[in-house]
Design a protein around this motif. Structure first.
Motif, PDB file in Angstrom:
ATOM      1  N   HIS A 153      13.272   6.283   1.763  1.00 25.00           N
ATOM      2  CA  HIS A 153      13.292   5.794   0.384  1.00 25.00           C
ATOM      3  C   HIS A 153      11.977   5.159  -0.048  1.00 25.00           C
ATOM      4  CE1 HIS A 153      17.612   6.481  -0.135  1.00 25.00           C
ATOM      5  NE2 HIS A 153      17.731   6.095   1.116  1.00 25.00           N
ATOM      6  N   MET A 154      11.059   4.938   0.884  1.00 28.15           N
ATOM      7  CA  MET A 154       9.792   4.332   0.486  1.00 28.15           C
ATOM      8  C   MET A 154       8.866   5.316  -0.222  1.00 28.15           C
ATOM      9  SD  MET A 154      10.007   5.190   3.838  1.00 28.15           S
ATOM     10  CE  MET A 154      10.542   3.620   4.481  1.00 28.15           C
ATOM     11  N   PHE A 155       9.194   6.610  -0.166  1.00 26.59           N
ATOM     12  CA  PHE A 155       8.386   7.606  -0.857  1.00 26.59           C
ATOM     13  C   PHE A 155       8.996   7.904  -2.227  1.00 26.59           C
ATOM     14  CE2 PHE A 155       7.668   8.551   3.659  1.00 26.59           C
ATOM     15  CZ  PHE A 155       6.286   8.489   3.695  1.00 26.59           C
ATOM     16  N   PRO A 156       8.243   7.772  -3.295  1.00 27.88           N
ATOM     17  CA  PRO A 156       8.800   8.064  -4.621  1.00 27.88           C
ATOM     18  C   PRO A 156       9.069   9.546  -4.783  1.00 27.88           C
ATOM     19  CG  PRO A 156       6.434   7.725  -4.779  1.00 27.88           C
ATOM     20  CD  PRO A 156       6.822   7.383  -3.359  1.00 27.88           C
TER      21      PRO A 156
ATOM     22  N   GLN B  85       0.832  -1.202   0.000  1.00 23.18           N
ATOM     23  CA  GLN B  85       0.000   0.000   0.000  1.00 23.18           C
ATOM     24  C   GLN B  85       0.868   1.255   0.000  1.00 23.18           C
ATOM     25  OE1 GLN B  85      -2.177  -0.162   3.826  1.00 23.18           O
ATOM     26  NE2 GLN B  85      -1.067   1.699   4.393  1.00 23.18           N
ATOM     27  N   GLU B  86       0.286   2.369  -0.389  1.00 25.93           N
ATOM     28  CA  GLU B  86       1.027   3.624  -0.427  1.00 25.93           C
ATOM     29  C   GLU B  86       1.466   3.998   0.985  1.00 25.93           C
ATOM     30  OE1 GLU B  86       0.496   8.287  -1.838  1.00 25.93           O
ATOM     31  OE2 GLU B  86      -1.037   6.786  -2.319  1.00 25.93           O
TER      32      GLU B  86
ATOM     33  N   LEU C 275      19.124   9.111  -3.902  1.00 20.72           N
ATOM     34  CA  LEU C 275      17.870   8.491  -3.468  1.00 20.72           C
ATOM     35  C   LEU C 275      17.725   7.084  -4.003  1.00 20.72           C
ATOM     36  CD1 LEU C 275      15.437  11.498  -3.852  1.00 20.72           C
ATOM     37  CD2 LEU C 275      16.088  10.373  -1.737  1.00 20.72           C
ATOM     38  N   GLY C 276      18.131   6.874  -5.247  1.00 14.25           N
ATOM     39  CA  GLY C 276      18.027   5.551  -5.833  1.00 14.25           C
ATOM     40  C   GLY C 276      16.573   5.153  -6.030  1.00 14.25           C
ATOM     41  N   PRO C 277      16.343   3.884  -6.341  1.00 12.96           N
ATOM     42  CA  PRO C 277      14.969   3.419  -6.575  1.00 12.96           C
ATOM     43  C   PRO C 277      14.160   3.403  -5.288  1.00 12.96           C
ATOM     44  CG  PRO C 277      16.490   1.568  -6.529  1.00 12.96           C
ATOM     45  CD  PRO C 277      17.330   2.804  -6.477  1.00 12.96           C
ATOM     46  N   VAL C 278      12.844   3.412  -5.417  1.00 10.25           N
ATOM     47  CA  VAL C 278      11.964   3.320  -4.261  1.00 10.25           C
ATOM     48  C   VAL C 278      12.137   1.942  -3.625  1.00 10.25           C
ATOM     49  CG1 VAL C 278       9.561   3.299  -3.486  1.00 10.25           C
ATOM     50  CG2 VAL C 278      10.293   4.915  -5.246  1.00 10.25           C
ATOM     51  N   ARG C 279      12.395   1.922  -2.335  1.00 14.65           N
ATOM     52  CA  ARG C 279      12.542   0.664  -1.612  1.00 14.65           C
ATOM     53  C   ARG C 279      12.194   0.929  -0.154  1.00 14.65           C
ATOM     54  NH1 ARG C 279      17.222   3.162  -2.626  1.00 14.65           N
ATOM     55  NH2 ARG C 279      18.978   3.034  -1.173  1.00 14.65           N
ATOM     56  N   ASN C 280      11.912  -0.107   0.567  1.00 11.25           N
ATOM     57  CA  ASN C 280      11.352   0.032   1.901  1.00 11.25           C
ATOM     58  C   ASN C 280      12.436   0.145   2.979  1.00 11.25           C
ATOM     59  OD1 ASN C 280       9.182   0.256   3.635  1.00 11.25           O
ATOM     60  ND2 ASN C 280       9.109  -1.930   4.043  1.00 11.25           N
ATOM     61  N   VAL C 281      13.322   1.134   2.840  1.00 12.32           N
ATOM     62  CA  VAL C 281      14.431   1.304   3.773  1.00 12.32           C
ATOM     63  C   VAL C 281      14.629   2.790   4.084  1.00 12.32           C
ATOM     64  CG1 VAL C 281      15.630  -0.767   2.973  1.00 12.32           C
ATOM     65  CG2 VAL C 281      16.151   1.447   1.924  1.00 12.32           C
TER      66      VAL C 281
END
Length: 266
Positions: free
Chosen positions: A194-197, A62-63, A217-223
């Protein structure tokens, strides 16, 4: 209004549960003191525990949603806007001294003691739902006229259980405050969520640092990553306690890529 209702109305568990689901997080914490039924209803409901950010949401895709209560109590730790690009996105810089001034509860001794209690409920809360999986890395960069050092730290493997099933605000706070208080002054700490685009704006493309932002920032990931900048005189007097530590923090939790003498591979 409650005085006009039948006395048994709020003793029906299903009704109580339905009412509690509509309360804001702060009120939901407070109403548990009303009676045993309300406390037990909250404690045994997965939906209410998720609403309180104590239990991860069922849908990990989820967002992301910031914890509204923690965002109110600890504003420097959270972005002003989910897609704010006026600075390095999702980062707030502060020193221990500056941080104290921004926290409304810090100047009130009674409130400060309650907030900084090891048993305070906010320590068990997730700062974001779904919760960040881990603190991925901690960067420190700075020096004086004699030397300059860039180092990277990670949470040691045998302490990874402290990040399961996700980063709590207590763990994030303890690591961040420890790094701020350690060795050098002054410092700034950036938290990168990083979880926020990152959503670029027209102004973003005009900024010379834009490409560096994207790279960092790199790609969106949950960290989450921490970015610490510091500077010193050649003979520093040492860091001063911020007064924000909740309790003893084991420095061995963080594995740095240098030792006390500046040698790599600790």
């Amino acid at each position: 209004m409650a005085a006009c209702l039948p006395p048994t109305l709020f003793s029906i568990p299903e009704l109580v549960h339905s009412i509690l689901l509509h309360l804001p997080v702060r009120d939901l914490l407070r109403v548990q003191r009303v009676c045993r039924l309300w406390k037990e209803t909250t404690d045994h409901s997965l939906a209410l525990q998720r609403k309180l950010f104590f239990v991860p949401v069922a849908n990990a895709d989820q967002e992301p949603e910031c914890n509204p209560l923690l965002r109110e109590v600890f504003p420097p730790w959270f972005p002003n806007h989910y897609h704010d690009s006026s600075d390095i996105p999702f980062s707030d810089d502060f020193s221990p001294g500056d941080l104290c001034k921004t926290l409304k509860w810090y100047t009130d001794e009674y409130r400060r003691m309650r907030v900084l209690s090891p048993e305070a409920s906010w320590r068990r809360m997730f700062p974001v739902q779904p919760p960040p999986a881990r603190i991925e890395e901690i960067y420190t960069e700075g020096g004086c006229s004699c030397f300059y050092r860039i180092a990277k730290g990670v949470i040691r493997e045998h302490f990874q259980h402290l990040q399961e099933p996700g980063i709590t605000m207590g763990f994030l706070w303890d690591v961040g405050i420890h790094v701020l208080e350690e060795k050098w002054e002054p410092k700034t700490l950036g938290l990168h969520w990083h979880m926020f685009p990152f959503i670029p704006t027209e102004e973003s493309f005009k900024d010379v640092h834009f490409s560096r932002w994207i790279e960092e920032l790199g790609p969106v990931r949950n960290v989450i990553t921490m970015d610490v900048r510091w500077s010193n005189d050649c003979y520093p007097s040492g860091a001063c306690p911020s007064g924000l530590s909740v309790g003893y923090f084991d420095p061995d939790i963080i594995k740095w890529d240098f030792d006390e003498d500046g040698n790599p591979g600790v």
